[in-house]
Design an enzyme around this catalytic site. Structure first.
Site, PDB file in Angstrom:
ATOM      1  CG  ASP A   1      38.454  29.826  33.906  1.00 45.07           C
ATOM      2  OD1 ASP A   1      39.653  29.966  34.218  1.00 45.07           O
ATOM      3  OD2 ASP A   1      37.577  30.629  34.277  1.00 45.07           O
TER       4      ASP A   1
HETATM    5  C1  NOJ Z   1      40.182  31.717  36.479  1.00 44.04           C
HETATM    6  C2  NOJ Z   1      39.360  32.838  35.960  1.00 44.04           C
HETATM    7  O1  NOJ Z   1      37.996  32.465  35.931  1.00 44.04           O
HETATM    8  C3  NOJ Z   1      39.765  33.301  34.572  1.00 44.04           C
HETATM    9  O2  NOJ Z   1      39.046  34.449  34.245  1.00 44.04           O
HETATM   10  C4  NOJ Z   1      41.233  33.535  34.509  1.00 44.04           C
HETATM   11  O3  NOJ Z   1      41.594  34.023  33.240  1.00 44.04           O
HETATM   12  C5  NOJ Z   1      41.932  32.252  34.836  1.00 44.04           C
HETATM   13  N1  NOJ Z   1      41.589  31.850  36.186  1.00 44.04           N
HETATM   14  C6  NOJ Z   1      43.454  32.357  34.707  1.00 44.04           C
HETATM   15  O4  NOJ Z   1      43.971  33.111  35.713  1.00 44.04           O
END
Ligand code: NOJ
Length: 736
Positions: free
Chosen positions: A263
Site C-alpha cells: 500500500d
Molecule cells: C491507500 C489506500 O489504503 C489504498 O486502498 C489505495 O489503493 C492506495 N492508497 C492508492 O491510492
C-alpha cells in the site's frame, strides 16, 4: 512474448532497471507537481530515475496517460511499457453504490455488473489495473473504510469478492476491454483496534483463518491479477514486512501467483512502525517478505541496489519479483500494445452512457434498505401532498468517498428524481450536511454548509413551517462522505447535530415522517427510529441515486436489500455482528435482567438496532417450517434443508432467503449463528416457492482445538429466515 522471451528480457536488464520495475510512483512525479504526500526528496530518488518506474498510479485520462507512457517507454533501456493503476472503487464516471451498499443486494450479478461497468469505462480511458476490490471483512462501524467492504459476513464477502473480480477482469485472458483487479488489503486491514484508522490488528489465528482470509482466497480463485498489502500490524508485525504472512500464507498456502504491491508508502512506514531503523532495512524486510512492487515509498529504488551489491539481498529475489511483473505486463498485452485502450470503441468518447446509468439506477435501488415502514407509510402516491426537506434533497455529492473520477455534477439528486414523477415537487434543505462552520480536515462539503448559525436557525424554522403545511414529510439526512472512507474513523456515529435539530423541529410539527438516511457506515440512528414512521437507508448510492430513491419512494421499485452489516444500537456496542460467540454468561436481551453477572451492558441492549440480514419489502413473506431430507449425516455426506416461502402481500417482491447454522457443541467456542447460504427469490402476490439449500461438510468445518480444519460430530441447528434473528429452525446430527 513467450515465457522464455520474458526470461531473456529479464536477464538482459541491469539491476537498476529491474529495481525500476519494482517501483510504483504517483502521477504527480511526472507532472512536475511533486508527490502528493511530501516533497520529492522524501522519496530519496533522483528525478531522472522516475522514468524507470515500472508502474504509475493515479493518472487518469487517455491522453494524459498516453503522454506519460510514451516518455517512460522512450526513457527505459528496454522500452518496457509501464502499467497504469488507479483506485476505481465503485465506478469510474458512472458511479455505482459504495461496496457496503452493494453487499446489501446479496446478489453477485449486481457485484459483477458493477465491476464490469467500472472496468470498461476506466479501461477505455487508458487504465490497466484498479486497486479493487477491497474485500476486508469489517465489523466496526467506527472505521471509515467499512464503506469499501461488502460487510461483516465471511460468506457474503467471499461470494461478492469473487463476483467483483470476475466483473472487473472480464472474460478474456488479457482482460481486454477490462482491467486487472488488485484485491486489497492483505491481510485483516478491516479489524483495526477500536475502529481507528491504521491501528494495530490483534486477531487470533483462528479468527484470521476462519473469517478474514476466505474472501481474499475467493478473489484469488477468481483470478485476481494482483494483491495489495495492508498497512496494519498483525500479531505485532507490520504485514508489509511479514514473510510468514506473504510468502507463507498468501503464496504457499493460498496459492497466490500474481503480483503483490505494497500500500502507499507502507514499506516506508515499517520505519514509523519502529520495526526498521531506516529505508534500507525497510526495503530488505519487504522484499524478503515477498512484496513485488513498492508503492510510493522510494525504499526499493533508493536502497535496494546497495542491499544486493553488498549481498544482503539475493538478486534472485529481485528477479523473481521482476519476472512476475513482466508476466503481468505480458498478460495485459502491453508489449504488443502499450496503450490497451487505443482500439476500444469507447476510447476518447463520453463514458457515462445511458445504458450504464440505467444499470446504475437499478443496482442503486437494490441496495437501499427499508428499515421501518409503519402504517405502510411508503410507497407514496404520486398525487400525495409531501414536503421534501433536508440537506440531502438537492445534494449531488452522493457518490461516496472513493469516487474521485466521477463528476458529481452529473449525479441525480432526490429532488430531480422525484420531479421526473411529480414535476411540481419542491424541496427545502433546512440546514447543511455538516454543522455551520464545520469542516473535515479543512474540507467543506457543500454550499449548503456555508450557512451561518443564524441562517441555519432561520432555515430550520422555515423548513418546519413547510413541514407543517403538508400532510407528509420526507426528510433526507445523513453523514457527509467526507466523514467516511480512508481516514474517516468516527467515535460519534450519529448524524451531525444540526441535522438532529432539523429532525426535531420537523417532527414537532408533523409526525407523518419518513427519513432517508445517507451514510458510508452503519450509523447510530436511534433518534431517527424513534421519530420516523419509515426509514430508507440509502448509503451513498452513486450517480443515479436520486432516481433510484424516487423509484422506491413511489413504489416503482420494491425494496429488496438486506443489511450487509449490523446497525449498532449505539457506538458503545461496536463492533457488533451477527456471528458473535457463545460465552459462559450468554444472555438474550430482556432475559435475566436482574442478574448482574451476565455478558451484557447495564445501559443498552446486546442486540444491534437492526440486525445483519434485515430489510423490509413493500410486501410480506411467510416462511414454512424447515424441512430436512434427513436428520443425520456422516462424514462426507450432505443434506438438504428446505422452506416454502410465500408472498402474502399485494405486490411482487424479492426476498433474500437466508440460511444460518449453529454448531451446538464443539471443541472451541463457535458462533451462536453464522450465515452459510442465501438465495434471492422473486414472488408475485400469492405465489409460493420452495427454497432448497444443500448443507455440505465444508459448511460445518472450522479450526478445532488442534487447529485442524474439520467438522466435529454432534448436533447442528439450521435456521432459515428473513434475517439473522428471525427464522424457522430444525436440528440435525453429524455422526461419526
Ligand atoms: C491507500 C489506500 O489504503 C489504498 O486502498 C489505495 O489503493 C492506495 N492508497 C492508492 O491510492
Amino acid at each position: 512474448m513467450t515465457e522464455q522471451q520474458l526470461v531473456d528480457l529479464l536477464q538482459s536488464m541491469t539491476l537498476e532497471e529491474k529495481i525500476g520495475q519494482l517501483t510504483q510512483l504517483d502521477g504527480s512525479c511526472f507532472s512536475g507537481e511533486g508527490p502528493v504526500t511530501g516533497p520529492e526528496q522524501e522519496l530519496g530518488i533522483p528525478k531522472e530515475k522516475f522514468l524507470l518506474a515500472g508502474s504509475i498510479l493515479g493518472v487518469t485520462g487517455a491522453d494524459k496517460i498516453e503522454q506519460i507512457r510514451r516518455i517512460c517507454i522512450e526513457a527505459q533501456p528496454h522500452h518496457i511499457p509501464p502499467i497504469f493503476m488507479a483506485d476505481v472503487i465503485n465506478g469510474y464516471q458512472t458511479i455505482l453504490p459504495i461496496p457496503l451498499a452493494l453487499g446489501c443486494t446479496f446478489e453477485e450479478e449486481a457485484a459483477k455488473k458493477t465491476g464490469d461497468i467500472m472496468a470498461r469505462e476506466a479501461a477505455a480511458d487508458g487504465l490497466d489495473i484498479t486497486f479493487a476490490p477491497m474485500v476486508d471483512l469489517v465489523k466496526d462501524a467506527r472505521w471509515g473504510r467499512v464503506m469499501e467492504s461488502t460487510g461483516e459476513s465471511v460468506y457474503l464477502n467471499s461470494r461478492m469478492a469473487a463476483a467483483m473480480v470476475e466483473g472487473i477482469q472480464g472474460e478474456s485472458e488479457d482482460f481486454s476491454g477490462h482491467l486487472g483487479a488488485c484485491t486489497k488489503h492483505f491481510a485483516a486491514y478491516g479489524a483495526p483496534m477500536a475502529g481507528r484508522e491504521y491501528c494495530a490488528v490483534e486477531l487470533s489465528e483462528r479468527s484470521l483463518r476462519e473469517e478474514y482470509l476466505p474472501s481474499y482466497q475467493a478473489a484469488i480463485h477468481a483470478g485476481s491479477a494482483m494483491m495489495m498489502t495492508s498497512f496494519n500490524t498483525l500479531d505485532r508485525i507490520p504485514v508489509t514486512g511479514n514473510e510468514k504472512i506473504m510468502r507463507g500464507i498468501l503464496r504457499d498456502e493460498m496459492g497466490f501467483q500474481g503480483v503483490l504491491i505494497s500500500d502507499w508508502n507502507a514499506i516506508g512506514e515499517l520505519i514509523l512502525n519502529h520495526v526498521a531503523e531506516d529505508k534500507k532495512e525497510a526495503a530488505r524486510q519487504a522484499v524478503v517478505a515477498g512484496v513485488d512492487i513498492d508503492m510510493m515509498s522510494g525504499c526499493y529504488m533508493s536502497r535496494m541496489e546497495e542491499l544486493v551489491r553488498e549481498g544482503t539481498v539475493e538478486e534472485g529475489l529481485i528477479d523473481e519479483s521482476v519476472l512476475r511483473i513482466l508476466k503481468l505486463k505480458n498478460r495485459l498485452g502491453l508489449f504488443e500494445r502499450p496503450n490497451r485502450a487505443e482500439k476500444l470503441p469507447e476510447y476518447g468518447v463520453a463514458l457515462l452512457s445511458e445504458e450504464n446509468r440505467k444499470v446504475a439506477r437499478e443496482i442503486a435501488a437494490k441496495t437501499m434498505v427499508l428499515l421501518k415502514n409503519e402504517e405502510n407509510f411508503l410507497p407514496l402516491k404520486r398525487e400525495e401532498d409531501v414536503a421534501l426537506i433536508g440537506p440531502y434533497m438537492e445534494e449531488k455529492g452522493i457518490l461516496g468517498a472513493w469516487s474521485f473520477f466521477g463528476d458529481r455534477e452529473k449525479s441525480i439528486t432526490i429532488l430531480e428524481g422525484v420531479r421526473s414523477k411529480n414535476p411540481s415537487a419542491h424541496a427545502k434543505s433546512g440546514c447543511g450536511i455538516l454543522n455551520p462552520g464545520q469542516t473535515v480536515y479543512g474540507f467543506k462539503f457543500h454550499e449548503t454548509n456555508e450557512m451561518t448559525e443564524e441562517e441555519t436557525e432561520r432555515s430550520i424554522q422555515e423548513a418546519a413551517e413547510y413541514a407543517a403545511a403538508h400532510k407528509k414529510v420526507v426528510l433526507a439526512l445523513g453523514e457527509s462522505p467526507l466523514q467516511t472512507g480512508e481516514g474517516g474513523s468516527r467515535a460519534d456515529i450519529t448524524i451531525p447535530d444540526v441535522q438532529k435539530k432539523l429532525l426535531d423541529a420537523v417532527y414537532a410539527v408533523n409526525q407523518n415522517l419518513a427519513v432517508i438516511v445517507f451514510a458510508g457506515r452503519p450509523l447510530d440512528i436511534r433518534a431517527i427510529k424513534e421519530k420516523a414512521k419509515s426509514i430508507l437507508y440509502v448509503w451513498m448510492p452513486g450517480t443515479e441515486g436520486g432516481n433510484a430513491i424516487a423509484d422506491i419512494l413511489y413504489g416503482d421499485r420494491v425494496p429488496e436489500a438486506k443489511l450487509s452489516m449490523s446497525l449498532p444500537y449505539c457506538v458503545g456496542q461496536c463492533p457488533v455482528c451477527h456471528n458473535e460467540f457463545w460465552t459462559g454468561r450468554h444472555v438474550e436481551d430482556g432475559e435475566n435482567i436482574t442478574n448482574r453477572f451476565q455478558s451484557k451492558y447495564q445501559d443498552i441492549p446486546n442486540a444491534p438496532l437492526y440486525p445483519f440480514g434485515y430489510g423490509l419489502s413493500y410486501t410480506d413473506f411467510t416462511y414454512s417450517d424447515v424441512e430436512l431430507d434427513r436428520a443425520e449425516i456422516h462424514e462426507g455426506e450432505e443434506l438438504e434443508a428446505a422452506v416454502v416461502v410465500e408472498n402474502t402481500g399485494a405486490v411482487t417482491g424479492k426476498e433474500v432467503v437466508q440460511l444460518y447454522l449453529t454448531d451446538e457443541y464443539a471443541s472451541v467456542a463457535r458462533p451462536i449463528r453464522e450465515l452459510k447460504g442465501y438465495q434471492k427469490i422473486c414472488l408475485a402476490p400469492g405465489e409460493k416457492k420452495k427454497v432448497v439449500f444443500k448443507i455440505s461438510m465444508d459448511m460445518l468445518c472450522f479450526y478445532d482445538r488442534k487447529m485442524e480444519y474439520r467438522a466435529e460430530p454432534g448436533s447442528f441447528i439450521v435456521r432459515i429466515g428473513t434475517d439473522s434473528v428471525n427464522g424457522k429452525e430444525a436440528r440435525f446430527w453429524l455422526r461419526k
